[in-house]
Design an enzyme around this catalytic site. Structure first.
Site, mmCIF file in Angstrom:
data_model
loop_
_atom_site.group_PDB
_atom_site.id
_atom_site.type_symbol
_atom_site.label_atom_id
_atom_site.label_comp_id
_atom_site.label_asym_id
_atom_site.label_seq_id
_atom_site.Cartn_x
_atom_site.Cartn_y
_atom_site.Cartn_z
ATOM 1 N N ASP A 88 1.008 -1.256 -0.170
ATOM 2 C CA ASP A 88 -0.055 -0.079 -0.002
ATOM 3 C C ASP A 88 0.909 1.272 -0.061
ATOM 4 O O ASP A 88 1.950 1.398 0.522
ATOM 5 C CB ASP A 88 -0.946 -0.041 1.239
ATOM 6 C CG ASP A 88 -2.233 -0.274 0.997
ATOM 7 O OD1 ASP A 88 -2.815 -0.221 0.020
ATOM 8 O OD2 ASP A 88 -2.731 -0.891 1.921
ATOM 9 N N GLU A 186 -13.451 -2.321 -2.447
ATOM 10 C CA GLU A 186 -13.933 -2.896 -1.214
ATOM 11 C C GLU A 186 -15.385 -1.923 -0.872
ATOM 12 O O GLU A 186 -15.336 -0.734 -1.122
ATOM 13 C CB GLU A 186 -12.687 -2.223 -0.278
ATOM 14 C CG GLU A 186 -13.201 -2.262 1.246
ATOM 15 C CD GLU A 186 -11.886 -1.994 2.006
ATOM 16 O OE1 GLU A 186 -10.845 -1.494 1.459
ATOM 17 O OE2 GLU A 186 -12.107 -1.838 3.240
HETATM 18 O O1 KIV Z 1 -4.950 -1.953 4.109
HETATM 19 C C1 KIV Z 1 -5.543 -3.131 3.706
HETATM 20 O O2 KIV Z 1 -5.386 -3.954 4.273
HETATM 21 C C2 KIV Z 1 -6.396 -2.941 2.584
HETATM 22 C C3 KIV Z 1 -7.155 -3.994 2.348
HETATM 23 C C4 KIV Z 1 -8.470 -3.865 3.589
HETATM 24 C C5 KIV Z 1 -7.956 -4.299 0.918
HETATM 25 O O3 KIV Z 1 -6.396 -2.170 1.748
#
Ligand code: KIV
Length: 268
Positions: A88, A186
């Site tokens: 991320d 999501e």
């Molecule tokens: O940060 C995370 O775990 C996510 C998932 C919930 C898709 O973005």
């Protein structure tokens, strides 16, 4: 001599999508889980900024830093040999110029990520185009994007009104055209997720979306019932009926692959 393990790539995710075999993804933040999850058959590990909640004990992922994400990506990549690793881009690291976003994403790739995930809609299309044209594959995350929880007034399902659904659908098409290689949805109504799955060609990963998605993801602590408190509708406790964590993760992989998870009760 045993065969060297071959790490899965974006091409393997694409092949799973094209063949109709579901992609099993789970979040992962450390070395022990990385080794365990991939030995249980998980195709892809998401180093999610959900670590802000489940590891750091915060209410939101907003305060997670790029240094945090680099650290956890390094831990996961060090122990993982086979899974496709997605990391991320935390809040504030991609809502800037495409050039600065590239420099931030490059740090995650250097730490071992093979793809970065960026939250947002059509407004992120120029950034995604910039990155994907320069060697950084992007997973575009739409719908209930937790980094925008302050705008949504909490963790609320998105795309319920016809206008909102139309806006999300239009965003997914724009993000695909901009070069996003995977689309993560999501917390959106199943009917909207189904429409998106029919209208884009890239693999789709769902969480609170639809069984029609090319794959599914859950926060691993939710799937193993470690997270305290009330669970979202889309969570299933895979420890039920499992005698070990390994067995629970294998049950998750099987349920995603055979299409039994998510069931109707996990969708909006
Ligand atoms: O940060 C995370 O775990 C996510 C998932 C919930 C898709 O973005």
């Amino acid at each position: 001599m045993s065969d060297p393990v071959k790490r899965k790539t974006l091409l393997d995710m694409r092949k799973l999508h094209d063949s109709g075999e579901k992609i099993a993804m789970l979040t992962c933040y450390d070395a022990s889980f990385a080794a365990l999850l991939e030995s249980a058959g998980v195709d892809s590990l998401l180093v999610g900024d959900s670590l802000g909640m489940v590891v750091q004990g915060r209410d939101l992922p907003i305060a997670v830093t790029l240094d945090d994400m680099v650290y956890h990506t390094t831990c996961v990549a060090r122990a993982s040999r086979a899974a496709f690793i997605v990391s991320d881009m935390p809040f504030g690291s991609s809502q800037i110029s495409p050039q600065d976003t590239f420099a931030n994403a490059a740090r995650l790739l250097a730490a071992g990520a093979q793809m970065v995930k960026i939250e947002g809609g059509v407004e992120m299309a120029p950034t995604i185009e910039f990155l994907s044209n320069r060697g950084i594959p992007v997973c575009a995350h739409v719908g209930l994007t937790p980094q925008s929880a302050n705008v949504f007034g909490g963790f609320r399902v998105q795309g319920r009104s016809p206008e909102d659904a139309e806006r999300i659908l239009a965003s997914t098409k724009a993000l695909e055209s901009a070069g996003a290689h995977i689309l993560l949805m999501e917390g959106v109504p199943r009917v909207l997720a189904d429409t998106v799955c029919k209208s884009v060609k890239i693999p789709t990963i769902g969480i609170g979306a639809s069984p029609a998605c090319s794959g599914q993801v859950l926060v691993v602590y939710d799937a193993l019932d470690i997270s305290p408190g009330r669970k979202a509708r889309f969570v299933r406790n895979f420890m039920n009926g499992a005698s070990t964590v390994q067995a629970a993760v294998s049950a998750y992989v099987s349920a995603v692959k055979d299409g039994s998870f998510p069931a109707a009760e996990h969708c909006y």
